[in-house]
Design an enzyme around this catalytic site. Structure first.
Site, PDB file in Angstrom:
ATOM      1  N   LYS A 133       0.862  -1.187   0.000  1.00 43.75           N
ATOM      2  CA  LYS A 133       0.000   0.000   0.000  1.00 43.75           C
ATOM      3  C   LYS A 133       0.895   1.232   0.000  1.00 43.75           C
ATOM      4  O   LYS A 133       2.011   1.200   0.542  1.00 43.75           O
ATOM      5  CB  LYS A 133      -0.869   0.018   1.268  1.00 43.75           C
ATOM      6  CG  LYS A 133      -1.824  -1.141   1.375  1.00 43.75           C
ATOM      7  CD  LYS A 133      -3.261  -0.674   1.192  1.00 43.75           C
ATOM      8  CE  LYS A 133      -4.235  -1.835   1.178  1.00 43.75           C
ATOM      9  NZ  LYS A 133      -4.417  -2.414   2.506  1.00 43.75           N
ATOM     10  N   HIS A 136       1.212   7.264   2.597  1.00 46.75           N
ATOM     11  CA  HIS A 136       0.649   8.586   2.314  1.00 46.75           C
ATOM     12  C   HIS A 136       0.675   9.483   3.540  1.00 46.75           C
ATOM     13  O   HIS A 136       1.115   9.085   4.615  1.00 46.75           O
ATOM     14  CB  HIS A 136      -0.746   8.470   1.696  1.00 46.75           C
ATOM     15  CG  HIS A 136      -1.742   7.791   2.577  1.00 46.75           C
ATOM     16  ND1 HIS A 136      -2.398   8.435   3.596  1.00 46.75           N
ATOM     17  CD2 HIS A 136      -2.174   6.510   2.586  1.00 46.75           C
ATOM     18  CE1 HIS A 136      -3.200   7.589   4.196  1.00 46.75           C
ATOM     19  NE2 HIS A 136      -3.089   6.410   3.607  1.00 46.75           N
ATOM     20  N   HIS A 139       0.033   8.678   7.161  1.00 50.30           N
ATOM     21  CA  HIS A 139       0.980   7.929   7.997  1.00 50.30           C
ATOM     22  C   HIS A 139       2.007   8.824   8.671  1.00 50.30           C
ATOM     23  O   HIS A 139       2.857   8.355   9.406  1.00 50.30           O
ATOM     24  CB  HIS A 139       1.749   6.907   7.150  1.00 50.30           C
ATOM     25  CG  HIS A 139       0.890   5.860   6.545  1.00 50.30           C
ATOM     26  ND1 HIS A 139       0.716   5.730   5.195  1.00 50.30           N
ATOM     27  CD2 HIS A 139       0.120   4.922   7.122  1.00 50.30           C
ATOM     28  CE1 HIS A 139      -0.106   4.733   4.963  1.00 50.30           C
ATOM     29  NE2 HIS A 139      -0.489   4.230   6.113  1.00 50.30           N
TER      30      HIS A 139
HETATM   31  N1  ARG Z   1      -0.982  -1.532   9.981  1.00 57.60           N
HETATM   32  C1  ARG Z   1      -2.021  -0.953  10.805  1.00 57.60           C
HETATM   33  C2  ARG Z   1      -2.779   0.090   9.999  1.00 57.60           C
HETATM   34  O1  ARG Z   1      -2.240   0.643   9.065  1.00 57.60           O
HETATM   35  C3  ARG Z   1      -1.486  -0.280  12.027  1.00 57.60           C
HETATM   36  C4  ARG Z   1      -0.831  -1.200  13.013  1.00 57.60           C
HETATM   37  C5  ARG Z   1      -0.666  -0.583  14.354  1.00 57.60           C
HETATM   38  N2  ARG Z   1       0.008  -1.412  15.292  1.00 57.60           N
HETATM   39  C6  ARG Z   1      -0.552  -2.463  15.914  1.00 57.60           C
HETATM   40  N3  ARG Z   1       0.194  -3.163  16.706  1.00 57.60           N
HETATM   41  N4  ARG Z   1      -1.813  -2.750  15.762  1.00 57.60           N
HETATM   42  O2  ARG Z   1      -3.926   0.352  10.318  1.00 57.60           O
END
Ligand code: ARG
Length: 572
Positions: A133, A136, A139
């Site tokens: 992905k 952007h 983030h």
């Molecule tokens: N990859 C997830 C997202 O973009 C965020 C992860 C955050 N960390 C976790 N341990 N849940 O929504």
């Protein structure tokens, strides 16, 4: 201890000496909270309103203030005046200047560091991007708040572990492989990187609308990844590599690093222990075929651990990751820097940990933050309006270069400075408000050299450097701190004196913006001082004092900017 805490402690002492029998008097900490800086310096450097004491002492506030002022004695305070229920403290300004500058200059750029966190470990889960992905602007906050909190904790002596909890698992990877096999090529993915993967993913969904059998093919590919089929696994690994290669450029521009990239897939073989323990403790119930932890007592929807087809979920992986981090790093705190949209997710699985009897559940903290919009437009991947971080950072550097070409065309290494200023402007905007507030990103605001911005603070730092460059050959005598007794210098000294406490408070509240505020206040106070006073005075001892103040400001701004992830060029 900074001056305010010192006055609070002395006031508490004075109180208990004067009324040894009295009950319910405020502590030094409480007094510290009540101390204020009067708007008019004629009312003193600090003021303590004594109204809170009236009840405990059964005495009118003006009388209390008067009695305390008469009993007061300490050399740091030149004079204490009672005015209508206030004690107004007038510092011994010369001593204050000497003490503060000695403290800052002895420590230099390490001023404010401490061993508060010695022997303690903090894990920080931030950025945590999704494979295949685009990276952007949405983030930016998780990345920069996390990075700043890591530096803040490092500076306070904690051991820190920065973790990029990659989103690298899920059925979408089966669909992507399917799409790649049908419509993609090795060269296109290598060249196009994440953009090409996104194209393939979109294509898959378009085609699947026409031909639903594709969904089955996608699922079959995911099953192959799960079953460790060599081809499936190697394509999936390669998608990860390409994504990380693409994002590495952004991380490098932002100066962000991680100690671990253990993502969701890392926990594939680490969930069973958690599920077994949940089952043993009788916490799992079956609901529509799924295994869930009921949270109705806690007024939350159930936390789903296993779907009816046996698949694990995001929360299952987070539980396994928490167990792993506790075991491996034995953290004192584990911070999750994730947008507020995931509030419920974290509240749910933190509660599950608690129900499992893990006393360390309280050490897991969701550090949430608000949304970012761009030039007044809210961003949504779904509606197709996205701003890629890499593009944003490119633009930032270009725009900064334009400004530098206009303002200081003869500056050496303009490109380098443009990078520091442009990227700094983006980061500053992100970290300039209370993290839970939404942010609206505007170029003219971010890059305004006169506003509350990175360029403004960086410029002030460069100004200090320029003053110091002029003095290298000057051979100045010992400083005469009488030259720093004016209101402008004192206001600045107060801010410098408070800086170590600001860092601690920023750590306690997980709030980098407190540091952004502090460096901005210091820059503004320095510029005020700079316009009101000649630094290189005819009197060399006075000049020495003002140069010392300038050096202290430079060190503190540089460190403060570092703590929020911004560089400080020496010339601008
Ligand atoms: N990859 C997830 C997202 O973009 C965020 C992860 C955050 N960390 C976790 N341990 N849940 O929504």
């Amino acid at each position: 201890m900074d001056m305010m805490s010192r006055i609070a402690a002395l006031t508490a002492e004075c109180l208990s000496n004067t009324w040894p029998e009295a009950q319910g008097l405020p502590s030094a900490d409480e007094i510290r909270g009540l101390l204020a800086v009067p708007p008019d310096p004629n009312m003193g450097d600090y003021a303590f309103p004594v109204f809170r004491l009236a009840k405990a002492l059964r005495m009118a506030p003006p009388k209390i203030a008067l009695t305390l002022c008469e009993a007061w004695k300490h050399a740091d305070v030149a004079r204490v005046e009672a005015v209508n229920g206030y004690m107004n403290f007038f510092l011994n300004r010369v001593n204050f200047a000497r003490d503060t500058l000695t403290a800052v200059l002895e420590a230099g750029e390490n001023y404010g560091s401490s061993d508060l966190g010695a022997g303690k470990t903090v894990c920080l889960d931030y950025s945590s991007i999704n494979i295949a992905k685009r990276f952007h602007i949405g983030h930016l906050s998780t990345t920069m708040i996390g990075h700043s909190l890591k530096r803040i904790h490092d500076f306070l002596g904690y051991k820190t572990v920065g973790i990029n909890h990659l989103g690298d698992w899920g059925t979408q990877f089966g669909k992507m492989i399917c799409a790649y096999k049908k419509w993609g090529s090795k060269e296109e993915v290598e060249q196009g990187g994440v953009s090409e993967m996104v194209r393939l993913y979109v294509k898959f969904h378009e085609e699947a609308e026409k031909d639903p059998a594709l969904e089955d093919e996608g699922r079959a590919w995911f099953k192959k990844i799960e079953d460790k089929d060599e081809e499936a696994l190697s394509i999936w690994e390669w998608f990860k590599d390409v994504t990380l290669r693409d994002t590495a450029r952004v991380y490098e521009l932002l100066g962000v690093e991680f100690d671990s990239y253990a993502g969701e897939s890392f926990y594939n073989d680490k969930m069973d222990v958690v599920i077994d323990e949940l089952r043993e403790k009788g916490l799992l119930t079956i609901s529509d075929g799924a295994s869930v932890v009921d949270l109705s007592e806690d007024k939350m929807p159930p936390c789903i651990i296993l779907r009816s087809d046996g698949a694990t979920l995001y929360a299952t992986r987070d539980l396994a990751a928490a167990f792993y981090r506790k075991n491996v790093y034995n953290f004192d705190k584990c911070l999750y820097v994730v947008a507020y949209q995931q509030d419920l997710h974290f509240r749910q699985w933190f509660k599950v940990l608690e129900k499992m009897g893990k006393e360390w559940a309280k050490d897991c903290v969701h550090v949430s933050f608000g949304m970012i919009s761009y030039e007044g437009q809210s961003l949504s991947t779904r509606k197709g309006y996205v701003v890629y971080l890499e593009d944003l950072l490119e633009q930032a550097q270009k725009k900064a270069l334009d400004i530098i070409n206009e303002k200081s065309p003869n500056l050496p290494n303009k490109e380098e400075v443009a990078r520091q200023v442009g990227i700094g402007a983006v980061i500053y905007t992100d970290l300039s408000n209370n993290r839970i507030k939404d942010i609206d990103f505007h170029w003219d605001r971010a890059l305004n050299f006169d506003g509350e911005t990175a360029p403004y603070v960086q410029y002030t730092h460069a100004r200090c450097c320029s003053v110091l460059r002029k003095t290298v050959d000057m051979n100045l005598p010992e400083a005469d701190y009488n030259a720093l007794a004016d209101d402008e210098a004192q206001a600045l000294l107060r801010l410098l004196g408070r800086f170590p406490d600001v860092i601690k408070e920023a750590a306690e509240k997980y709030e980098p913006s407190m540091i952004t505020r502090a460096v901005t206040d210091i820059a503004q106070a320095y510029n005020k001082f700079y316009y009101e006073h000649r630094i290189l005075d005819e009197d060399p001892a006075a000049a020495a004092a003002r140069v010392a103040l300038t050096r202290a400001v430079k060190d503190v701004i540089k460190r403060g900017l570092w703590l929020i992830g911004i560089e400080a060029p020496e010339r601008m």
